[in-house]
Motif scaffolding. Structure first.
Motif, PDB file in Angstrom:
ATOM      1  N   GLY A 116       0.759  -1.258   0.051  1.00 60.87           N
ATOM      2  CA  GLY A 116       0.065   0.003   0.130  1.00 60.87           C
ATOM      3  C   GLY A 116       0.812   1.423  -0.154  1.00 60.87           C
ATOM      4  O   GLY A 116       0.651   2.249  -0.797  1.00 60.87           O
ATOM      5  N   LEU A 117       1.877   1.300   0.772  1.00 66.19           N
ATOM      6  CA  LEU A 117       2.776   2.254   1.037  1.00 66.19           C
ATOM      7  C   LEU A 117       3.567   2.663  -0.381  1.00 66.19           C
ATOM      8  O   LEU A 117       3.729   3.815  -0.968  1.00 66.19           O
ATOM      9  N   MET A 118       3.981   1.516  -1.171  1.00 66.32           N
ATOM     10  CA  MET A 118       4.784   1.662  -2.550  1.00 66.32           C
ATOM     11  C   MET A 118       3.424   2.242  -3.468  1.00 66.32           C
ATOM     12  O   MET A 118       3.969   3.320  -4.240  1.00 66.32           O
ATOM     13  N   LEU A 119       2.494   1.813  -3.469  1.00 66.55           N
ATOM     14  CA  LEU A 119       1.378   2.289  -4.197  1.00 66.55           C
ATOM     15  C   LEU A 119       1.064   3.665  -4.125  1.00 66.55           C
ATOM     16  O   LEU A 119       0.863   4.331  -5.047  1.00 66.55           O
ATOM     17  N   LEU A 120       1.057   4.098  -2.817  1.00 61.70           N
ATOM     18  CA  LEU A 120       0.843   5.457  -2.463  1.00 61.70           C
ATOM     19  C   LEU A 120       1.823   6.318  -2.872  1.00 61.70           C
ATOM     20  O   LEU A 120       1.830   7.565  -3.597  1.00 61.70           O
ATOM     21  N   ALA A 121       3.357   6.007  -2.868  1.00 64.65           N
ATOM     22  CA  ALA A 121       4.410   6.540  -3.395  1.00 64.65           C
ATOM     23  C   ALA A 121       4.394   6.848  -4.841  1.00 64.65           C
ATOM     24  O   ALA A 121       4.494   8.006  -5.423  1.00 64.65           O
ATOM     25  N   LEU A 122       3.767   5.712  -5.707  1.00 68.95           N
ATOM     26  CA  LEU A 122       3.710   5.635  -7.082  1.00 68.95           C
ATOM     27  C   LEU A 122       2.472   6.837  -7.462  1.00 68.95           C
ATOM     28  O   LEU A 122       2.822   7.517  -8.498  1.00 68.95           O
ATOM     29  N   LEU A 123       1.476   6.888  -6.613  1.00 69.06           N
ATOM     30  CA  LEU A 123       0.561   8.004  -6.900  1.00 69.06           C
ATOM     31  C   LEU A 123       1.141   9.109  -6.867  1.00 69.06           C
ATOM     32  O   LEU A 123       0.604  10.139  -7.550  1.00 69.06           O
ATOM     33  N   ALA A 124       1.771   9.535  -5.655  1.00 66.03           N
ATOM     34  CA  ALA A 124       2.305  10.874  -5.412  1.00 66.03           C
ATOM     35  C   ALA A 124       3.508  10.953  -6.543  1.00 66.03           C
ATOM     36  O   ALA A 124       3.513  12.298  -6.997  1.00 66.03           O
ATOM     37  N   ALA A 125       4.308  10.081  -7.079  1.00 62.06           N
ATOM     38  CA  ALA A 125       5.098  10.409  -8.033  1.00 62.06           C
ATOM     39  C   ALA A 125       4.576  10.776  -9.254  1.00 62.06           C
ATOM     40  O   ALA A 125       5.149  11.270 -10.116  1.00 62.06           O
ATOM     41  N   THR A 126       3.289  10.299  -9.643  1.00 60.70           N
ATOM     42  CA  THR A 126       2.590  10.546 -10.886  1.00 60.70           C
ATOM     43  C   THR A 126       1.386  11.520 -10.710  1.00 60.70           C
ATOM     44  O   THR A 126       0.826  11.859 -11.604  1.00 60.70           O
ATOM     45  N   LYS A 127       1.543  12.421  -9.453  1.00 60.90           N
ATOM     46  CA  LYS A 127       0.636  13.360  -9.182  1.00 60.90           C
ATOM     47  C   LYS A 127      -0.798  13.075  -9.514  1.00 60.90           C
ATOM     48  O   LYS A 127      -1.718  13.718  -9.936  1.00 60.90           O
ATOM     49  N   ASN A 128      -1.136  11.941  -8.891  1.00 59.78           N
ATOM     50  CA  ASN A 128      -2.356  11.307  -9.084  1.00 59.78           C
ATOM     51  C   ASN A 128      -3.029  11.043  -7.466  1.00 59.78           C
ATOM     52  O   ASN A 128      -3.893  10.129  -7.481  1.00 59.78           O
ATOM     53  N   LEU A 129      -2.641  11.595  -6.672  1.00 59.30           N
ATOM     54  CA  LEU A 129      -2.945  11.277  -5.100  1.00 59.30           C
ATOM     55  C   LEU A 129      -4.524  11.684  -5.140  1.00 59.30           C
ATOM     56  O   LEU A 129      -5.269  10.893  -4.257  1.00 59.30           O
ATOM     57  N   GLY A 130      -4.924  12.671  -6.006  1.00 57.89           N
ATOM     58  CA  GLY A 130      -6.443  12.861  -5.803  1.00 57.89           C
ATOM     59  C   GLY A 130      -7.426  11.731  -6.024  1.00 57.89           C
ATOM     60  O   GLY A 130      -8.322  11.648  -5.616  1.00 57.89           O
ATOM     61  N   ALA A 131      -6.597  10.553  -6.875  1.00 57.09           N
ATOM     62  CA  ALA A 131      -7.547   9.411  -7.115  1.00 57.09           C
ATOM     63  C   ALA A 131      -7.921   8.738  -5.851  1.00 57.09           C
ATOM     64  O   ALA A 131      -8.881   7.888  -5.931  1.00 57.09           O
ATOM     65  N   MET A 132      -7.090   8.758  -4.810  1.00 59.29           N
ATOM     66  CA  MET A 132      -7.457   8.167  -3.619  1.00 59.29           C
ATOM     67  C   MET A 132      -8.576   8.388  -3.150  1.00 59.29           C
ATOM     68  O   MET A 132      -9.379   7.688  -2.452  1.00 59.29           O
ATOM     69  N   ARG A 133      -9.174   9.532  -3.226  1.00 56.31           N
ATOM     70  CA  ARG A 133     -10.363  10.233  -2.472  1.00 56.31           C
ATOM     71  C   ARG A 133     -11.444   9.803  -3.281  1.00 56.31           C
ATOM     72  O   ARG A 133     -12.755   9.105  -2.694  1.00 56.31           O
ATOM     73  N   LYS A 134     -11.478   9.312  -4.821  1.00 52.91           N
ATOM     74  CA  LYS A 134     -12.444   8.604  -5.505  1.00 52.91           C
ATOM     75  C   LYS A 134     -12.504   7.452  -5.383  1.00 52.91           C
ATOM     76  O   LYS A 134     -13.693   6.707  -5.411  1.00 52.91           O
ATOM     77  N   ALA A 135     -11.255   6.484  -4.749  1.00 53.47           N
ATOM     78  CA  ALA A 135     -11.444   5.398  -4.854  1.00 53.47           C
ATOM     79  C   ALA A 135     -11.764   4.809  -3.464  1.00 53.47           C
ATOM     80  O   ALA A 135     -12.153   3.695  -2.969  1.00 53.47           O
ATOM     81  N   LEU A 136     -11.940   5.898  -2.368  1.00 51.24           N
ATOM     82  CA  LEU A 136     -12.469   5.505  -1.113  1.00 51.24           C
ATOM     83  C   LEU A 136     -14.218   5.275  -1.262  1.00 51.24           C
ATOM     84  O   LEU A 136     -14.709   6.309  -1.611  1.00 51.24           O
ATOM     85  N   SER A 137     -14.543   4.192  -0.850  1.00 48.79           N
ATOM     86  CA  SER A 137     -16.096   3.935  -1.098  1.00 48.79           C
ATOM     87  C   SER A 137     -16.382   2.826  -0.287  1.00 48.79           C
ATOM     88  O   SER A 137     -15.370   2.108   0.115  1.00 48.79           O
ATOM     89  N   TRP A 138     -17.358   2.602   0.244  1.00 46.82           N
ATOM     90  CA  TRP A 138     -17.969   1.511   0.912  1.00 46.82           C
ATOM     91  C   TRP A 138     -17.790   0.338   0.234  1.00 46.82           C
ATOM     92  O   TRP A 138     -17.333  -0.778   0.964  1.00 46.82           O
ATOM     93  N   PRO A 139     -17.862   0.005  -1.140  1.00 52.32           N
ATOM     94  CA  PRO A 139     -17.716  -1.119  -1.703  1.00 52.32           C
ATOM     95  C   PRO A 139     -16.383  -1.446  -1.646  1.00 52.32           C
ATOM     96  O   PRO A 139     -15.684  -2.583  -1.479  1.00 52.32           O
ATOM     97  N   ALA A 140     -15.340  -0.448  -1.718  1.00 54.29           N
ATOM     98  CA  ALA A 140     -13.824  -0.710  -1.544  1.00 54.29           C
ATOM     99  C   ALA A 140     -13.469  -1.177  -0.472  1.00 54.29           C
ATOM    100  O   ALA A 140     -12.690  -2.004  -0.224  1.00 54.29           O
ATOM    101  N   LEU A 141     -14.186  -0.533   0.614  1.00 54.18           N
ATOM    102  CA  LEU A 141     -13.686  -1.136   2.358  1.00 54.18           C
ATOM    103  C   LEU A 141     -14.187  -2.464   2.503  1.00 54.18           C
ATOM    104  O   LEU A 141     -13.753  -3.195   3.139  1.00 54.18           O
ATOM    105  N   GLY A 142     -15.585  -2.746   1.977  1.00 55.60           N
ATOM    106  CA  GLY A 142     -15.985  -4.215   2.066  1.00 55.60           C
ATOM    107  C   GLY A 142     -15.104  -5.021   1.328  1.00 55.60           C
ATOM    108  O   GLY A 142     -15.012  -6.260   2.099  1.00 55.60           O
ATOM    109  N   CYS A 143     -14.648  -4.756   0.193  1.00 59.72           N
ATOM    110  CA  CYS A 143     -13.743  -5.531  -0.835  1.00 59.72           C
ATOM    111  C   CYS A 143     -12.318  -5.704   0.323  1.00 59.72           C
ATOM    112  O   CYS A 143     -11.779  -6.865   0.061  1.00 59.72           O
TER     113      CYS A 143
END
Length: 287
Positions: A37-64
């Protein structure tokens, strides 16, 4: 196709890293998810795509994430009991559960070819572990049970993952896997001490194995597969992904001296063949 082959080869080592780590299933699952998870977070930051994390946060994702954690706990326990090969082979029977669930949802029976593929795979599994099963050790029977439980939780993970990815729109698989990994690691924080285990690793070898698990298996392998799947026909993708359980069995024989004979090898071939045919109809390989 090259990325898909590379990804399948990477994740084939996941079970090997779990075995080499020599820690409780909850501990190896926690470090796999936390490091990945931390590696993927670093990659999202490196590609300036951290905002995608907010979109990915959802109840289906947490249930998954809950199903993913249960999947890993059972799979890692199975690996510790029966080795990387059999644990991964049993876990890949999720293909049939996912397709049956889809058939029930669509209110139509599975195709005869799918039922034939399932029969072939089950016969192959019987040749590998069914003969003289009652005479096997308690640990062996427990390991096979955990492996089959893995297939159930992995099937639930696959079905909820599809919903989570659909809901997140343009966030992408990297953000989805980052959320799932970090949420899963958070869920495991109370589980590790609850099962009487410790976050303290027993050796440098354990640390290196868990780093390999998180980086190679959870991050590099997943990303290569998620990118490679987009450019390959489904039937070819299913065949390529079958490289993962095949190599896991090979690594078990080469690295851990797993005893095997012609009947067991024939059973593995039949099980893998049946899983491939079933995955052409629906499902994915165990990753």
């Amino acid at each position: 196709m090259g990325l898909l082959l590379f990804g399948a080869a990477c994740i084939s080592f996941s079970a090997v890293f779990v075995k080499l780590a020599g820690v409780a299933p909850s501990v190896s699952a926690f470090y796999r998810l936390a490091i990945g998870g931390l590696m993927l977070l670093a990659l999202l930051a490196a590609t300036k795509n951290l905002g995608a994390m907010r979109k990915a946060l959802s109840w289906p994702a947490l249930g998954c994430a809950v199903f993913f954690v249960c999947d890993l706990l059972c799979w890692h326990a199975s690996i510790n009991y029966v080795g990387p090969g059999l644990a991964t082979l049993a876990g890949n029977f999720q293909v049939f559960l996912v397709t049956f669930a889809a058939a029930v949802a669509a209110r139509r029976p599975p195709r005869p070819a799918f039922l034939a593929a399932m029969a072939v795979a089950l016969f192959g599994l019987y040749l590998v572990v069914g003969r003289g099963f009652s005479a096997q050790s308690h640990e062996f029977r427990l390991g096979i049970g955990y492996g089959l439980a893995t297939s159930v939780f992995y099937a639930l993970f696959i079905m909820t993952l599809k919903k989570a990815v659909t809901d997140q729109g343009r966030a992408g698989p990297m953000a989805a896997m980052a959320v799932l990994s970090l949420a899963g690691a958070g869920l495991l924080l109370p589980v590790v001490p609850g099962f009487g285990a410790s976050f303290v690793l027993p050796s440098v070898e354990s640390l290196l194995a868990l780093l390999g698990l998180g980086v190679v298996g959870q991050t590099v392998g997943w990303l290569a597969i998620s990118i490679g799947l987009a450019g390959v026909r489904p039937a070819l993708a299913a065949l390529i992904l079958l490289l993962q359980p095949t190599l896991s069995y090979v690594w078990d024989v080469l690295f851990f001296g797993k005893a095997t004979g012609p009947v067991e090898l024939a059973g593995v071939a039949l099980a893998l063949g049946g899983i491939y045919l079933g995955s052409v109809v629906g499902g994915t390989a165990k990753t």
